[in-house]
Design a protein around this motif. Structure first.
Motif, PDB file in Angstrom:
ATOM      1  N   VAL A 137       0.844  -1.201   0.000  1.00  0.00           N
ATOM      2  CA  VAL A 137       0.000   0.000   0.000  1.00  0.00           C
ATOM      3  C   VAL A 137       0.879   1.252   0.000  1.00  0.00           C
ATOM      4  O   VAL A 137       0.667   2.187  -0.795  1.00  0.00           O
ATOM      5  N   LEU A 138       1.871   1.286   0.866  1.00  0.00           N
ATOM      6  CA  LEU A 138       2.755   2.449   0.983  1.00  0.00           C
ATOM      7  C   LEU A 138       3.477   2.728  -0.330  1.00  0.00           C
ATOM      8  O   LEU A 138       3.468   3.865  -0.822  1.00  0.00           O
TER       9      LEU A 138
ATOM     10  N   GLU B 189       7.951  14.981  -4.252  1.00  0.00           N
ATOM     11  CA  GLU B 189       8.399  13.885  -3.405  1.00  0.00           C
ATOM     12  C   GLU B 189       7.853  13.981  -1.976  1.00  0.00           C
ATOM     13  O   GLU B 189       7.487  12.982  -1.371  1.00  0.00           O
ATOM     14  N   GLY B 190       7.825  15.188  -1.428  1.00  0.00           N
ATOM     15  CA  GLY B 190       7.322  15.381  -0.063  1.00  0.00           C
ATOM     16  C   GLY B 190       5.862  14.977   0.068  1.00  0.00           C
ATOM     17  O   GLY B 190       5.473  14.278   1.010  1.00  0.00           O
ATOM     18  N   LEU B 191       5.062  15.409  -0.882  1.00  0.00           N
ATOM     19  CA  LEU B 191       3.638  15.064  -0.880  1.00  0.00           C
ATOM     20  C   LEU B 191       3.450  13.557  -1.063  1.00  0.00           C
ATOM     21  O   LEU B 191       2.597  12.950  -0.408  1.00  0.00           O
ATOM     22  N   ALA B 192       4.267  12.969  -1.934  1.00  0.00           N
ATOM     23  CA  ALA B 192       4.182  11.528  -2.165  1.00  0.00           C
ATOM     24  C   ALA B 192       4.528  10.758  -0.898  1.00  0.00           C
ATOM     25  O   ALA B 192       3.858   9.785  -0.545  1.00  0.00           O
TER      26      ALA B 192
ATOM     27  N   LEU C 138       2.636   7.514   3.714  1.00  0.00           N
ATOM     28  CA  LEU C 138       2.499   7.261   5.151  1.00  0.00           C
ATOM     29  C   LEU C 138       1.053   7.427   5.609  1.00  0.00           C
ATOM     30  O   LEU C 138       0.554   6.650   6.417  1.00  0.00           O
ATOM     31  N   GLY C 139       0.387   8.433   5.080  1.00  0.00           N
ATOM     32  CA  GLY C 139      -1.014   8.657   5.446  1.00  0.00           C
ATOM     33  C   GLY C 139      -1.936   7.540   4.998  1.00  0.00           C
ATOM     34  O   GLY C 139      -2.967   7.278   5.620  1.00  0.00           O
ATOM     35  N   SER C 140      -1.550   6.849   3.930  1.00  0.00           N
ATOM     36  CA  SER C 140      -2.401   5.754   3.441  1.00  0.00           C
ATOM     37  C   SER C 140      -2.417   4.575   4.403  1.00  0.00           C
ATOM     38  O   SER C 140      -3.316   3.726   4.339  1.00  0.00           O
TER      39      SER C 140
ATOM     40  N   TYR D  50      -5.580   1.801   6.613  1.00  0.00           N
ATOM     41  CA  TYR D  50      -5.316   0.359   6.603  1.00  0.00           C
ATOM     42  C   TYR D  50      -5.304  -0.190   8.023  1.00  0.00           C
ATOM     43  O   TYR D  50      -5.967  -1.187   8.323  1.00  0.00           O
ATOM     44  N   TYR D  51      -4.546   0.445   8.899  1.00  0.00           N
ATOM     45  CA  TYR D  51      -4.475  -0.056  10.270  1.00  0.00           C
ATOM     46  C   TYR D  51      -5.781   0.173  11.025  1.00  0.00           C
ATOM     47  O   TYR D  51      -6.113  -0.587  11.933  1.00  0.00           O
ATOM     48  N   PHE D  52      -6.549   1.188  10.645  1.00  0.00           N
ATOM     49  CA  PHE D  52      -7.868   1.384  11.252  1.00  0.00           C
ATOM     50  C   PHE D  52      -8.801   0.232  10.871  1.00  0.00           C
ATOM     51  O   PHE D  52      -9.539  -0.284  11.712  1.00  0.00           O
TER      52      PHE D  52
END
Length: 147
Positions: free
Chosen positions: A96-97, A111-114, A119-121, A125-127
């Motif tokens: 996923v990451l 790159e920063g946004l990516a 990480l935000g994705s 998933y963990y939720f």
């Protein structure tokens, strides 16, 4: 028939441990998890060896009345269960990451946004894993054997 029994024995991952607590049908067991080289004769002189104490929850244990705090037990799980646990904990989140990272990088070129998107994705998933924790608990169950 004997060969089948041997295959089942080799298909298990087992750790000896000590019962920490018994609450209902849940038994908390303290195990000492060691690396492969922790049992080596020169492990005391090597920085690569390590061991950690872990508390493992074993659910749906029958006949907890006979279990007492401090009793030695054996905690085991099949290699299939261990593989599934690794897949849910590390394999799928990695895919996923990386997927989100590559897609956002290709779409935006930033790159920063990516990186932040990747990480935000993992948060949803963990939720979702947390929402299905009771189902996962049944699929990823440990077995308890008294010594």
């Amino acid at each position: 028939m004997r060969l089948s029994y041997l295959c089942k024995v080799h298909n298990q991952i087992s750790h000896s441990g000590i019962i920490e607590s018994v609450v209902g049908d849940c038994v908390k067991v303290r195990i000492l998890q060691t690396s492969a080289c922790a049992a080596c004769k020169v492990a005391a002189h090597c920085s690569a060896s390590e061991s950690k104490e872990k508390i493992v929850d074993v659910f749906n244990v029958r006949n907890t009345v006979s279990l007492k705090v401090g009793d030695p037990v054996m905690v085991s799980a099949s290699r299939d269960v261990a593989g599934r646990a690794l897949l849910f904990a590390f394999g799928i989140p990695f895919v996923v990451l990386v997927t989100v990272l590559v897609v956002v990088l290709q779409l935006t070129g930033q790159e920063g946004l990516a990186a932040l998107s990747g990480l935000g994705s993992l948060i949803p998933y963990y939720f979702v894993l947390w929402l299905f924790r009771n189902n996962l608990r049944e699929q990823l169950a440990f077995q308890l054997e008294t010594n």
